[in-house]
Write a protein that holds these residues in place. Sequence first.
Motif, PDB file in Angstrom:
ATOM      1  N   UNK A   1       0.980  -1.268  -0.099  1.00 22.86           N
ATOM      2  CA  UNK A   1      -0.340   0.383   0.090  1.00 22.86           C
ATOM      3  C   UNK A   1       1.154   1.558  -0.057  1.00 22.86           C
ATOM      4  N   UNK A   2       0.898   2.120  -1.109  1.00 21.90           N
ATOM      5  CA  UNK A   2       1.152   3.174  -0.798  1.00 21.90           C
ATOM      6  C   UNK A   2       0.812   4.311  -1.014  1.00 21.90           C
ATOM      7  N   UNK A   3       1.169   5.597  -0.028  1.00 12.09           N
ATOM      8  CA  UNK A   3       0.285   6.035   0.193  1.00 12.09           C
ATOM      9  C   UNK A   3       1.332   7.757   0.848  1.00 12.09           C
ATOM     10  N   UNK A   4       0.382   8.982   0.416  1.00  6.56           N
ATOM     11  CA  UNK A   4       1.248  10.140   0.529  1.00  6.56           C
ATOM     12  C   UNK A   4       1.260  10.638   2.007  1.00  6.56           C
ATOM     13  N   UNK A   5       2.451  10.712   2.412  1.00  5.06           N
ATOM     14  CA  UNK A   5       2.669  11.575   4.251  1.00  5.06           C
ATOM     15  C   UNK A   5       0.874  12.813   4.115  1.00  5.06           C
TER      16      UNK A   5
ATOM     17  N   UNK B   1       6.260   3.604   7.741  1.00  5.10           N
ATOM     18  CA  UNK B   1       6.709   3.114   6.853  1.00  5.10           C
ATOM     19  C   UNK B   1       7.265   1.734   7.257  1.00  5.10           C
ATOM     20  N   UNK B   2       6.400   0.333   7.224  1.00  2.00           N
ATOM     21  CA  UNK B   2       7.016  -0.763   7.624  1.00  2.00           C
ATOM     22  C   UNK B   2       5.797  -1.848   6.966  1.00  2.00           C
TER      23      UNK B   2
ATOM     24  N   UNK C   1       3.188  -1.001   4.042  1.00  2.00           N
ATOM     25  CA  UNK C   1       2.883   0.053   3.405  1.00  2.00           C
ATOM     26  C   UNK C   1       4.008   0.877   3.336  1.00  2.00           C
ATOM     27  N   UNK C   2       3.813   1.478   2.309  1.00  2.00           N
ATOM     28  CA  UNK C   2       4.788   2.719   1.707  1.00  2.00           C
ATOM     29  C   UNK C   2       4.295   4.581   1.803  1.00  2.00           C
ATOM     30  N   UNK C   3       5.072   5.076   2.813  1.00  2.27           N
ATOM     31  CA  UNK C   3       4.760   5.810   3.243  1.00  2.27           C
ATOM     32  C   UNK C   3       5.865   7.239   2.384  1.00  2.27           C
TER      33      UNK C   3
END
Lengths: 116, 112
Positions: free
Chosen positions: B11-15, B86-87, B108-110
């Motif tokens: 899951x990529x998501x912006x800060x 991110x983890x 999860x990628x922030x």
Amino acid sequence: GAGVSQSPSNKVTEKGKDVELRCDPISGHTALYWYRQSLGQGLEFLIYFQGNSAPDKSGLPSDRFSAERTGGSVSTLTIQRTQQEDSAVYLCASSSGTSGSYNEQFFGPGTRLTVL
Amino acid sequence: AQSVTQLDSQVPVFEEAPVELRCNYSSSVSVYLFWYVQYPNQGLQLLLKYLSGSTLVKGINGFEAEFNKSQTSFHLRKPSVHISDTAEYFCAVSRPGFKTIFGAGTRLFVKA
């Protein structure tokens, strides 16, 4: 100790050698688990101990893998004739595991095994 | 037998955006539900757990999860994520006397 400890933290070995990984669970925890985590992969269950017995060995990948637990405490995971595909982080966890408990698992830091 | 399905592998998501990591389980009996987090190069640690009672469970670092019995779900949420979130996140299910079953994990990628 206060938490689950594992030794060694890192192990580099040559293909074909045997290795032993050790886990010291939290004092009083009756349940002990071994998992394998390969690069980029999730947790692969290997074996579960309740006391000194292993009611579930279903995750051991082959007969080269074995584990024992003595005195309801320390456990060793032995890999014989290591292969390169055995390279991974081996995680140990313990829980109180008593009937009625919620079986939260406490994880050790892992042993990173590299087979050359 | 119990099983756990984490519906998203990454899951990529912006800060500062909200995030939801999905988890569904199957079991014929009452279970306990957990979310564990594994930060880069670290071991797993418990994020939160549902044992009984209130279906909304709050954990560390601003995360919460809601137990939905009818949908057999235990989705993890955070209203505003940070780079440090991110983890890899693991959903897990257990019941007394039985081994805990882990999902395959959601990375999860922030992004800034």
